[in-house]
Scaffold this active site. Structure first.
Site, PDB file in Angstrom:
ATOM      1  N   THR A 119       0.813  -1.214   0.000  1.00 10.31           N
ATOM      2  CA  THR A 119       0.000   0.000   0.000  1.00 10.31           C
ATOM      3  C   THR A 119       0.851   1.271   0.000  1.00 10.31           C
ATOM      4  OG1 THR A 119      -1.770  -1.109   1.145  1.00 10.31           O
ATOM      5  CG2 THR A 119      -1.560   1.204   1.628  1.00 10.31           C
ATOM      6  N   ARG A 155     -13.320  -8.679  -0.507  1.00 15.36           N
ATOM      7  CA  ARG A 155     -12.542  -8.350   0.702  1.00 15.36           C
ATOM      8  C   ARG A 155     -12.048  -6.899   0.668  1.00 15.36           C
ATOM      9  NH1 ARG A 155      -7.191  -6.363   2.035  1.00 15.36           N
ATOM     10  NH2 ARG A 155      -6.660  -7.163   4.070  1.00 15.36           N
ATOM     11  N   VAL A 156     -12.225  -6.192   1.766  1.00  9.55           N
ATOM     12  CA  VAL A 156     -11.703  -4.838   1.908  1.00  9.55           C
ATOM     13  C   VAL A 156     -10.862  -4.800   3.186  1.00  9.55           C
ATOM     14  CG1 VAL A 156     -12.326  -2.415   2.295  1.00  9.55           C
ATOM     15  CG2 VAL A 156     -13.675  -3.786   0.709  1.00  9.55           C
ATOM     16  N   GLY A 157      -9.679  -4.201   3.097  1.00  7.68           N
ATOM     17  CA  GLY A 157      -8.790  -4.122   4.258  1.00  7.68           C
ATOM     18  C   GLY A 157      -8.952  -2.824   5.029  1.00  7.68           C
ATOM     19  N   ASP A 158      -7.903  -2.429   5.718  1.00  4.49           N
ATOM     20  CA  ASP A 158      -7.960  -1.253   6.594  1.00  4.49           C
ATOM     21  C   ASP A 158      -7.800   0.071   5.842  1.00  4.49           C
ATOM     22  OD1 ASP A 158      -5.287  -2.208   6.056  1.00  4.49           O
ATOM     23  OD2 ASP A 158      -4.589  -0.600   7.367  1.00  4.49           O
ATOM     24  N   THR A 217       0.134   0.592   6.845  1.00  2.00           N
ATOM     25  CA  THR A 217       0.291  -0.479   5.864  1.00  2.00           C
ATOM     26  C   THR A 217       0.561  -1.778   6.602  1.00  2.00           C
ATOM     27  OG1 THR A 217       1.559  -1.328   3.998  1.00  2.00           O
ATOM     28  CG2 THR A 217       2.758   0.061   5.559  1.00  2.00           C
ATOM     29  N   GLY A 218       0.005  -2.868   6.101  1.00  2.00           N
ATOM     30  CA  GLY A 218       0.233  -4.145   6.773  1.00  2.00           C
ATOM     31  C   GLY A 218      -0.986  -5.031   6.685  1.00  2.00           C
ATOM     32  N   GLY A 264      -4.204  -5.941   6.997  1.00  2.00           N
ATOM     33  CA  GLY A 264      -5.358  -5.078   7.231  1.00  2.00           C
ATOM     34  C   GLY A 264      -6.354  -5.550   8.274  1.00  2.00           C
TER      35      GLY A 264
HETATM   36  N1  ASP Z   1      -3.270  -2.818   4.610  1.00  2.00           N
HETATM   37  C1  ASP Z   1      -3.580  -3.231   3.254  1.00  2.00           C
HETATM   38  C2  ASP Z   1      -4.731  -4.181   3.268  1.00  2.00           C
HETATM   39  O1  ASP Z   1      -4.834  -5.004   4.162  1.00  2.00           O
HETATM   40  C3  ASP Z   1      -2.451  -3.891   2.581  1.00  2.00           C
HETATM   41  C4  ASP Z   1      -1.143  -3.157   2.693  1.00  2.00           C
HETATM   42  O2  ASP Z   1      -0.916  -2.368   3.562  1.00  2.00           O
HETATM   43  O3  ASP Z   1      -0.294  -3.390   1.831  1.00  2.00           O
HETATM   44  O4  ASP Z   1      -5.514  -4.151   2.351  1.00  2.00           O
END
Ligand code: ASP
Length: 326
Positions: free
Chosen positions: A191, A219-222, A242-243, A245
């Site tokens: 991200t 699916r949707v992340g953070d 980032t990480g 999610g």
């Molecule tokens: N946090 C993002 C997600 O889970 C992915 C990322 O940070 O690369 O969608």
């Protein structure tokens, strides 16, 4: 006389600059980023995109522009750079499509905008910014968000424009080895995000992503979730995450950092570090954040091997780093 007038004007200008520091930080994702996994060519492209992005954002701040525009400007550069998981170069879903999420928040007003699961919008961050400015809502998703973006004249590209060979091969290798689908790797998470302080003392944060490679079921992340992947409040700080999610959502990471500062009396570094290297690390949740406070202090903790990152601090010093010990 003339000379002393010029001197006085110069002094006033310098004092104003010293009183109104600006600063910006960006990230391009955190993960298993090790020198041995990197080619010289890829590293060069990444460093150059980071530099171009942060300089573009900083120029906005230097010209007296708002932090909200600075973070969006920095992210547009990274969304176009195929090395990162956002816009062009975003990861592919289980069916080989590109579904992107983005969010942005204004620390002065606490207004925010986000889009989730959008396709073919060249700059999802602009769509999020439009939601903030031009709608009474905070988050729009899917087809509705795309209609909104179209009505507001945002640029669309064919889906093929977003898809790189690297991402195609990545999806093939993940799907060939379902075991890998449960592991976090730098290639899956990367991200992009930006946080900034402008000359008026206002903070802003923005995040944009393709999410998780091989994702399914919408699916949707953070990243588009205000409070989880993005948060900004002039009374504390601005954060972009980032990480992994799912953990960032459960632990409301961005808001928690700001809240530890505002209500817990922590410094920016203490707050960011305790969530990333405390709460999340204890759970085995990989990731990092970039964060900035109203004085322009910057914290960039991550609990992974590396995080693509860059800063231009209140002294105007540029720093770009990828690995842990840089
Ligand atoms: N946090 C993002 C997600 O889970 C992915 C990322 O940070 O690369 O969608």
């Amino acid at each position: 006389m003339k000379r002393s007038l010029i001197l006085a004007a110069l002094l006033a200008c310098t004092t104003a600059m010293a009183e109104s520091p600006v600063a910006i930080a960006i990230h391009g994702g955190a993960g298993t980023i090790l020198p041995e996994n990197m080619t010289a060519e890829r590293e060069k492209a990444i460093r150059s995109a980071l530099e171009q992005s942060i300089r573009a954002g900083h120029e906005v701040l230097e010209a007296g522009g708002p932090s909200l525009e600075a973070v969006a400007t920095a992210l547009r550069v990274l969304e176009d750079a195929p090395e990162f998981n956002a816009g062009r170069g975003a990861v592919l879903t289980n069916t080989g499509t590109v579904e992107m999420d983005a969010s942005i928040m204004d620390g002065r007003t606490l207004n925010a905008g986000a889009v989730a699961s959008v396709k073919r919008i060249r700059h999802p961050i602009d769509a999020a910014k439009r939601v903030l400015h031009d709608s009474p809502h905070v988050m729009l998703m899917g087809e509705g968000a795309m209609s909104f973006a179209e009505e507001h004249g945002l640029e669309f590209k064919d889906e093929d424009w977003f898809i790189t060979d690297f991402r195609r091969e990545q999806l093939e290798s993940i799907q060939a080895d379902e075991q890998a689908a449960t592991q976090l790797s730098e290639d899956w998470y990367s991200t992009v995000g930006a946080v900034a302080l402008d000359a008026d003392g206002n903070l802003a944060a923005a995040t944009s992503t393709g999410g998780m490679a091989n994702k399914r079921w919408g699916r949707v992340g953070d990243s588009p979730i205000i409070g989880a992947g993005t948060y900004a409040d002039n009374r504390s700080c601005a954060v972009s995450a980032t990480g992994h999610g799912e953990f960032f959502i459960r632990h409301v990471v961005a808001y928690s950092i700001c809240s530890l500062m505002r209500h817990g009396g922590a410094t920016l570094h203490e707050a960011a570090d305790s969530i990333i290297n405390g709460t999340l690390k204890e759970l085995g949740a990989d990731g990092g954040v970039i964060a900035i406070d109203a004085e322009g202090h910057i914290a960039m903790p991550f609990n992974t091997a590396g995080m693509y990152r860059a800063t231009i601090d209140t002294e105007g010093q540029l720093q770009i780093a990828i690995y842990r010990d840089e």
